[in-house]
Design an enzyme around this catalytic site. Structure first.
Site, PDB file in Angstrom:
ATOM      1  N   GLY A 190      -1.903   0.696  23.026  1.00 14.05           N
ATOM      2  CA  GLY A 190      -2.904   1.736  22.738  1.00 14.05           C
ATOM      3  C   GLY A 190      -2.349   3.143  22.812  1.00 14.05           C
ATOM      4  O   GLY A 190      -3.094   4.121  22.746  1.00 14.05           O
TER       5      GLY A 190
ATOM      6  N   TYR B 159       0.836  -1.200   0.000  1.00 11.00           N
ATOM      7  CA  TYR B 159       0.000   0.000   0.000  1.00 11.00           C
ATOM      8  C   TYR B 159       0.874   1.255   0.000  1.00 11.00           C
ATOM      9  O   TYR B 159       0.741   2.118  -0.867  1.00 11.00           O
ATOM     10  CB  TYR B 159      -0.897  -0.033   1.237  1.00 11.00           C
TER      11      TYR B 159
HETATM   12  P1  NAD Z   1     -12.672   1.685   0.052  1.00 13.93           P
HETATM   13  O1  NAD Z   1     -11.983   0.370   0.090  1.00 13.93           O
HETATM   14  O2  NAD Z   1     -14.002   1.812   0.691  1.00 13.93           O
HETATM   15  O3  NAD Z   1     -12.801   2.199  -1.457  1.00 13.93           O
HETATM   16  C1  NAD Z   1     -11.938   1.841  -2.477  1.00 13.93           C
HETATM   17  C2  NAD Z   1     -12.772   1.573  -3.724  1.00 13.93           C
HETATM   18  O4  NAD Z   1     -11.888   1.246  -4.815  1.00 13.93           O
HETATM   19  C3  NAD Z   1     -13.704   0.369  -3.558  1.00 13.93           C
HETATM   20  O5  NAD Z   1     -14.982   0.690  -4.054  1.00 13.93           O
HETATM   21  C4  NAD Z   1     -13.036  -0.732  -4.387  1.00 13.93           C
HETATM   22  O6  NAD Z   1     -13.944  -1.681  -4.879  1.00 13.93           O
HETATM   23  C5  NAD Z   1     -12.380   0.088  -5.487  1.00 13.93           C
HETATM   24  N1  NAD Z   1     -11.238  -0.582  -6.126  1.00 13.93           N
HETATM   25  C6  NAD Z   1     -10.210  -1.212  -5.523  1.00 13.93           C
HETATM   26  N2  NAD Z   1      -9.359  -1.690  -6.452  1.00 13.93           N
HETATM   27  C7  NAD Z   1      -9.864  -1.334  -7.674  1.00 13.93           C
HETATM   28  C8  NAD Z   1      -9.440  -1.560  -9.012  1.00 13.93           C
HETATM   29  N3  NAD Z   1      -8.319  -2.224  -9.302  1.00 13.93           N
HETATM   30  N4  NAD Z   1     -10.216  -1.082 -10.015  1.00 13.93           N
HETATM   31  C9  NAD Z   1     -11.376  -0.403  -9.745  1.00 13.93           C
HETATM   32  N5  NAD Z   1     -11.821  -0.176  -8.488  1.00 13.93           N
HETATM   33  C10 NAD Z   1     -11.075  -0.642  -7.459  1.00 13.93           C
HETATM   34  O7  NAD Z   1     -11.649   2.751   0.683  1.00 13.93           O
HETATM   35  P2  NAD Z   1     -11.852   4.284   1.036  1.00 13.93           P
HETATM   36  O8  NAD Z   1     -11.642   4.451   2.472  1.00 13.93           O
HETATM   37  O9  NAD Z   1     -13.069   4.810   0.410  1.00 13.93           O
HETATM   38  O10 NAD Z   1     -10.572   4.916   0.314  1.00 13.93           O
HETATM   39  C11 NAD Z   1     -10.666   5.528  -0.960  1.00 13.93           C
HETATM   40  C12 NAD Z   1      -9.299   6.032  -1.388  1.00 13.93           C
HETATM   41  O11 NAD Z   1      -8.811   6.977  -0.460  1.00 13.93           O
HETATM   42  C13 NAD Z   1      -8.244   4.936  -1.489  1.00 13.93           C
HETATM   43  O12 NAD Z   1      -7.439   5.174  -2.614  1.00 13.93           O
HETATM   44  C14 NAD Z   1      -7.449   5.112  -0.231  1.00 13.93           C
HETATM   45  O13 NAD Z   1      -6.116   4.679  -0.395  1.00 13.93           O
HETATM   46  C15 NAD Z   1      -7.539   6.600   0.004  1.00 13.93           C
HETATM   47  N6  NAD Z   1      -7.381   6.914   1.429  1.00 13.93           N
HETATM   48  C16 NAD Z   1      -8.380   6.639   2.313  1.00 13.93           C
HETATM   49  C17 NAD Z   1      -8.193   6.911   3.656  1.00 13.93           C
HETATM   50  C18 NAD Z   1      -9.277   6.648   4.679  1.00 13.93           C
HETATM   51  O14 NAD Z   1      -9.015   6.845   5.864  1.00 13.93           O
HETATM   52  N7  NAD Z   1     -10.462   6.244   4.299  1.00 13.93           N
HETATM   53  C19 NAD Z   1      -6.971   7.441   4.107  1.00 13.93           C
HETATM   54  C20 NAD Z   1      -5.967   7.672   3.170  1.00 13.93           C
HETATM   55  C21 NAD Z   1      -6.189   7.415   1.840  1.00 13.93           C
END
Ligand code: NAD
Ligand code: UDP
Ligand code: UDP
Length: 335
Positions: A211, A149
């Site tokens: 924690g 990641y």
């Molecule tokens: P999530 O897992 O709910 O959403 C990710 C989405 O991407 C899902 O709908 C999944 O099906 C889709 N996906 C995964 N691989 C794919 C592929 N190869 N092709 C097409 N679709 C694909 O996660 P989230 O929390 O909504 O995170 C969304 C983005 O934000 C991610 O890129 C994540 O790295 C980034 N992010 C999130 C957080 C957080 O705290 N939620 C923090 C830092 C970064």
């Protein structure tokens, strides 16, 4: 109604937790939204309420494969985000960040679209600089369990900046810190969803390590506002830019707060700390504040209450089936 400034916007990962809120907000603003998702961790339930919207479209597609469409803007949120999910198939995680970014950048290059990358605080790894400022290069173990990641996202940032320098693409890189809210997958193992579900079931709260590690939790609505402001910022503003809530809590404090807010009988149970778990995390958001005029508005207590209500009503609505399904789901990885 569509307005005159309406754009065609592609949201990759639009069926996920953050992506579904982004699609919703962009539709509210009068844009045409194409949600592209392979439903690896995303869910139809997250976007069901948008399905009848005349300007919303869904395409089941894995961004590791080329995509030929026409669009004005691209948000790349496609990537599993919780440690449990991204470590389930680590090779696919890296492919999604690297191959997926190349395809979306190639698409942006062909159609001259603006493109935003959902990067992460994980690019700082287990940071030696606190709070984390955008100029810090990070401390990442390149061969550890989190590397698929962390390094995938770091390489995606490299690709974004090279497409910018080499092909003059209009890029935006957001470094997102821990974000929470309703629609987080109950099975994704992240700390906020785990603690709330455990508290609502009066089960032990699984605190990893002692924690004392810290995180800073941003409510989803605030984060989505930041992403859109960044996309709308001037062409010279590429980022990277931190988006997160600067209020820092220990994980033990979070467990105690969730117990208090739910009135749960749960007790804290200490479990082993996962490999390379960052000890401290807090964003320096001066850049976001100065350039975007952005800062989070929702305090942890208020955001947690909304999230608790979401899980409560999901438990109650379909009892007993839903209760069983969440119990089953939390034992299964991934969805
Ligand atoms: P999530 O897992 O709910 O959403 C990710 C989405 O991407 C899902 O709908 C999944 O099906 C889709 N996906 C995964 N691989 C794919 C592929 N190869 N092709 C097409 N679709 C694909 O996660 P989230 O929390 O909504 O995170 C969304 C983005 O934000 C991610 O890129 C994540 O790295 C980034 N992010 C999130 C957080 C957080 O705290 N939620 C923090 C830092 C970064
Ligand atoms: N690509 C895509 N959609 C497009 C244009 C390109 O998916 O509309 C993909 C294509 O698979 C290509 C990648 O993006 O491999 C990178 O494109 P780029 O033009 O940068 O490189 P090249 O085509 O020369 O490999
Ligand atoms: N954590 C915990 N108990 C859990 C889930 C997570 O103590 O049931 C800890 C985890 O070790 C980390 C922090 O909570 O220190 C945040 O974990 P999460 O998976 O939500 O996100 P991360 O910031 O690690 O990507």
């Amino acid at each position: 109604m569509k307005n005159l400034s309406s754009k065609r916007i592609l949201v990759a990962g639009g069926a996920g937790f953050l992506g579904s809120y982004l699609c919703e907000r962009l539709l509210e603003q009068g844009h045409e939204v194409l949600c592209v998702d392979n439903f690896y961790t995303g869910r139809k339930e997250n976007i069901l309420h948008l399905m009848n919207h005349p300007y919303f479209e869904v395409k089941r597609h894995d961004i590791c494969f080329p995509l030929y469409i026409e669009t004005d803007e691209i948000y790349n949120l496609a990537c599993p985000a919780s440690p449990l999910h991204y470590q389930f198939d680590p090779v696919q995680t890296t492919k999604t960040s690297v191959h997926g970014s190349i395809n979306l950048l190639g698409l942006a290059k062909r159609v001259k679209a603006k493109i935003l990358q959902a990067s992460t605080s994980e690019v700082y790894g287990d940071p030696r600089v606190h709070p984390q400022v955008e100029t810090y290069w990070g401390n990442v173990n390149p061969i550890g369990q989190r590397a698929c990641y962390d390094e995938g996202k770091r390489c995606a940032e490299t690709l974004f900046f090279d497409y910018h320098r080499q092909y003059h693409l209009n890029i935006k890189v957001a470094r997102i810190f821990n974000t929470y809210g309703p629609r987080m997958h109950p099975n994704d193992g992240r700390v906020v969803s785990n603690f709330i579900i455990q508290a609502l079931q009066n089960k032990n709260m699984t605190v990893y390590g002692d924690g004392s590690q810290t995180r800073s939790f941003c409510y989803v609505d605030d984060l989505i506002s930041g992403l859109i402001l960044l996309m709308e910022s001037g062409n010279e503003e590429t980022g990277p830019i931190n988006l997160g809530n600067p209020h820092e809590f220990t994980i033990l404090e979070l467990a105690e707060e969730v117990i208090r807010l739910t009135g749960s009988k749960s007790k804290v149970e200490f479990k082993p700390l996962p490999q390379d778990d960052p000890a401290l995390r807090r964003p320096d958001i001066q850049k976001a504040n100065k350039i975007l005029g952005w800062r989070p508005k929702v305090e942890l207590k208020e955001g947690l209450m909304k999230t608790i209500e979401y899980y409560k009503s999901n438990f109650r609505k379909n009892l007993p089936r839903q209760k069983n399904s969440i119990v089953r789901e939390t034992e299964k990885i991934p969805a």
